[in-house]
Design a protein around this motif. Structure first.
Motif, PDB file in Angstrom:
ATOM      1  N   GLY A  20       0.896  -1.219  -0.055  1.00 48.43           N
ATOM      2  CA  GLY A  20      -0.006   0.012   0.054  1.00 48.43           C
ATOM      3  C   GLY A  20       0.639   1.253  -0.074  1.00 48.43           C
ATOM      4  N   PHE A  21       1.811   1.203   0.875  1.00 51.37           N
ATOM      5  CA  PHE A  21       2.698   2.560   0.701  1.00 51.37           C
ATOM      6  C   PHE A  21       3.460   2.658  -0.476  1.00 51.37           C
ATOM      7  N   PHE A  22       3.778   1.517  -1.284  1.00 50.88           N
ATOM      8  CA  PHE A  22       4.368   1.531  -2.386  1.00 50.88           C
ATOM      9  C   PHE A  22       3.372   2.002  -3.496  1.00 50.88           C
ATOM     10  N   PHE A  23       2.334   1.702  -3.511  1.00 54.07           N
ATOM     11  CA  PHE A  23       1.079   2.155  -4.471  1.00 54.07           C
ATOM     12  C   PHE A  23       0.983   3.497  -4.258  1.00 54.07           C
ATOM     13  N   GLN A  24       0.911   4.184  -3.173  1.00 56.44           N
ATOM     14  CA  GLN A  24       0.472   5.600  -2.802  1.00 56.44           C
ATOM     15  C   GLN A  24       1.708   6.457  -3.061  1.00 56.44           C
ATOM     16  N   ASN A  25       2.941   5.942  -3.425  1.00 51.98           N
ATOM     17  CA  ASN A  25       3.844   6.589  -3.821  1.00 51.98           C
ATOM     18  C   ASN A  25       4.306   6.608  -5.240  1.00 51.98           C
ATOM     19  N   ILE A  26       3.629   5.631  -5.938  1.00 51.92           N
ATOM     20  CA  ILE A  26       3.900   5.876  -7.464  1.00 51.92           C
ATOM     21  C   ILE A  26       3.242   6.919  -7.995  1.00 51.92           C
ATOM     22  N   PRO A  27       3.955   7.664  -8.878  1.00 47.02           N
ATOM     23  CA  PRO A  27       3.463   8.863  -9.595  1.00 47.02           C
ATOM     24  C   PRO A  27       2.095   8.705 -10.240  1.00 47.02           C
ATOM     25  N   LYS A  28       1.203   9.351  -9.891  1.00 49.77           N
ATOM     26  CA  LYS A  28      -0.245   9.101 -10.552  1.00 49.77           C
ATOM     27  C   LYS A  28       0.145   8.926 -12.274  1.00 49.77           C
ATOM     28  N   TRP A  29       0.727   9.736 -12.850  1.00 52.11           N
ATOM     29  CA  TRP A  29       0.677   9.308 -14.516  1.00 52.11           C
ATOM     30  C   TRP A  29       1.289   8.055 -14.963  1.00 52.11           C
ATOM     31  N   VAL A  30       1.977   7.191 -13.782  1.00 50.08           N
ATOM     32  CA  VAL A  30       2.136   5.776 -14.146  1.00 50.08           C
ATOM     33  C   VAL A  30       0.979   5.066 -14.168  1.00 50.08           C
ATOM     34  N   LEU A  31       0.247   5.018 -13.154  1.00 51.96           N
ATOM     35  CA  LEU A  31      -0.774   4.186 -12.937  1.00 51.96           C
ATOM     36  C   LEU A  31      -1.702   4.543 -13.915  1.00 51.96           C
ATOM     37  N   THR A  32      -1.998   5.832 -14.481  1.00 53.15           N
ATOM     38  CA  THR A  32      -2.938   6.174 -15.340  1.00 53.15           C
ATOM     39  C   THR A  32      -2.481   6.195 -16.976  1.00 53.15           C
ATOM     40  N   SER A  33      -1.230   5.601 -17.223  1.00 57.26           N
ATOM     41  CA  SER A  33      -0.792   5.803 -18.620  1.00 57.26           C
ATOM     42  C   SER A  33      -1.281   4.421 -19.232  1.00 57.26           C
ATOM     43  N   GLU A  34      -1.385   4.644 -20.686  1.00 60.91           N
ATOM     44  CA  GLU A  34      -1.973   3.419 -21.462  1.00 60.91           C
ATOM     45  C   GLU A  34      -1.069   2.320 -21.293  1.00 60.91           C
ATOM     46  N   ALA A  35       0.291   2.339 -21.199  1.00 63.72           N
ATOM     47  CA  ALA A  35       1.059   1.298 -21.264  1.00 63.72           C
ATOM     48  C   ALA A  35       0.988   0.361 -19.866  1.00 63.72           C
ATOM     49  N   PHE A  36       0.507   1.213 -18.928  1.00 61.61           N
ATOM     50  CA  PHE A  36       0.551   0.592 -17.518  1.00 61.61           C
ATOM     51  C   PHE A  36      -0.915  -0.374 -17.692  1.00 61.61           C
ATOM     52  N   GLN A  37      -1.822   0.426 -18.169  1.00 67.75           N
ATOM     53  CA  GLN A  37      -3.123  -0.399 -18.388  1.00 67.75           C
ATOM     54  C   GLN A  37      -3.059  -1.477 -19.208  1.00 67.75           C
ATOM     55  N   HIS A  38      -2.325  -1.677 -20.326  1.00 67.58           N
ATOM     56  CA  HIS A  38      -2.092  -2.790 -21.173  1.00 67.58           C
ATOM     57  C   HIS A  38      -1.492  -3.756 -20.424  1.00 67.58           C
ATOM     58  N   SER A  39      -0.353  -3.342 -19.847  1.00 69.22           N
ATOM     59  CA  SER A  39       0.532  -4.406 -19.187  1.00 69.22           C
ATOM     60  C   SER A  39      -0.122  -5.072 -17.868  1.00 69.22           C
ATOM     61  N   PHE A  40      -0.905  -4.243 -17.418  1.00 65.28           N
ATOM     62  CA  PHE A  40      -1.681  -4.884 -15.885  1.00 65.28           C
ATOM     63  C   PHE A  40      -2.754  -5.894 -16.697  1.00 65.28           C
ATOM     64  N   GLN A  41      -3.372  -5.287 -17.709  1.00 61.90           N
ATOM     65  CA  GLN A  41      -4.484  -6.254 -18.103  1.00 61.90           C
ATOM     66  C   GLN A  41      -3.851  -7.923 -18.554  1.00 61.90           C
ATOM     67  N   GLU A  42      -2.897  -7.574 -19.424  1.00 60.00           N
ATOM     68  CA  GLU A  42      -2.072  -8.842 -19.792  1.00 60.00           C
ATOM     69  C   GLU A  42      -1.771  -9.535 -18.603  1.00 60.00           C
ATOM     70  N   PHE A  43      -1.133  -9.107 -17.394  1.00 56.70           N
ATOM     71  CA  PHE A  43      -0.726  -9.623 -16.006  1.00 56.70           C
ATOM     72  C   PHE A  43      -1.782 -10.368 -15.553  1.00 56.70           C
TER      73      PHE A  43
END
Length: 308
Positions: free
Chosen positions: A278-301
């Motif tokens: 939870g600490f890790f997630f809250q300190n990730i820059p918002k733009w990383v989590l909302t990027s198209e690249a992250f969304q695609h990678s997370f979906q495949e994961f």
């Protein structure tokens, strides 16, 4: 010059104090049994029954089993009568002979609460666990890509939001009258940050957190404990029974851990590992989590994890 020295000393003292507070909080997370001890009779001192929504399997069933072991009779509420009866037999085998009451109810529907209220009438409820919840789809996807979207909006809000508020409406008056009780509302660790592809689901979990915080403030003086439990990975049917690993717990392991944090405040991740995540997630820059690249990678994961 003296003023500058004073400012530097003040800043140093504040930094040490801040670091000391962070260290103390870390120690409290690492050793909950030392910092938040519960007397053996804690649950039975609150009443005689535990009511668990979504209690036929997964996290809900694990809570039912643990609370039965702590001496409470349990009420399991879920949709499938077959799964409820199987859960009741399991609790009967593995606990100490506690009573088990079953209520069949589909929480995606509207007109179910009169039956539930009547079934719970007269019970001395010690613990309410609002656990039931559903995802709009097994594989995370963008909002408009959700299959049967209109139906899923209705079902998810009914199950994840309305159920919690209505169950509190049914059970809380008795707790207030007796001046004791525990309400555990199960949220999600990813509700702490904006998380695309789970947009509707996460929005319902944010509601759970805010509702719980307000409820705790309103009824703390009545000796009622309200806590949000926000796990990350737990191996349940909702998560495709993912294999246990550093992040993913079995339901029983997670619930056993989370109950140790019952007096840790109005919100908890339920475990050291999930608190670190939870600490890790809250300190990730918002733009990383909302990027198209992250969304695609997370979906495949997720697809790989659930074998889709």
């Amino acid at each position: 010059m003296a003023l500058i020295e004073f400012v530097f000393i003040l800043v140093g003292v504040c930094a040490v104090f801040f670091c000391g507070i962070r260290l103390m909080r870390m120690l409290m997370v690492l050793f909950p049994k030392f910092w938040y001890p519960l007397p053996e009779n804690f649950f039975t001192s609150m009443g005689k029954w535990a009511v668990i929504t979504g209690g036929s399997e997964g996290i809900g069933h694990a809570y039912a089993l643990q609370l039965a072991r702590h001496g409470l009779n349990v009420v399991l509420i879920s949709r499938s009568r077959e799964k409820l009866e199987k859960a009741a037999r399991n609790i009967g085998r593995r606990s100490t002979g506690r009573k088990v009451k079953l209520i069949s109810a589909d929480f995606t529907k509207d007109n179910i609460y009169g039956h539930i209220q009547e079934s719970l009438r007269g019970l001395d409820v010690a613990v309410l666990v609002n656990n039931v919840g559903i995802l709009p789809s097994e594989i995370p996807c963008k909002f408009l890509e959700t299959t049967y979207l209109e139906e899923k909006i209705h079902q998810v809000i009914n199950c994840n939001v309305k159920t919690m508020a209505k169950m509190c409406r049914i059970v809380l008056p008795g707790m207030v009258e007796r001046g004791r009780g525990v309400i555990l509302n199960v949220s999600s660790g990813i509700a702490k940050v904006p998380f695309p592809l789970y947009t509707l689901y996460i929005a319902t979990k944010v509601f759970i957190e805010r509702f719980s915080q307000g409820l705790q403030a309103e009824y703390k003086s009545k000796r009622i404990l309200v806590q949000t439990v926000s796990p990350f990975g737990v191996s349940t049917s909702m998560m495709g029974y993912q294999k246990e690993d550093l992040i993913t717990f079995t339901a029983e392991a997670f619930v056993t851990s989370s109950l140790a944090y019952l007096k840790a405040g109005d919100q908890t991740y339920g475990s050291v590992r999930h608190a670190i995540l939870g600490f890790f997630f809250q300190n990730i820059p918002k733009w990383v989590l909302t990027s198209e690249a992250f969304q695609h990678s997370f979906q495949e994961f997720v697809k790989k994890r659930v074998g889709a």
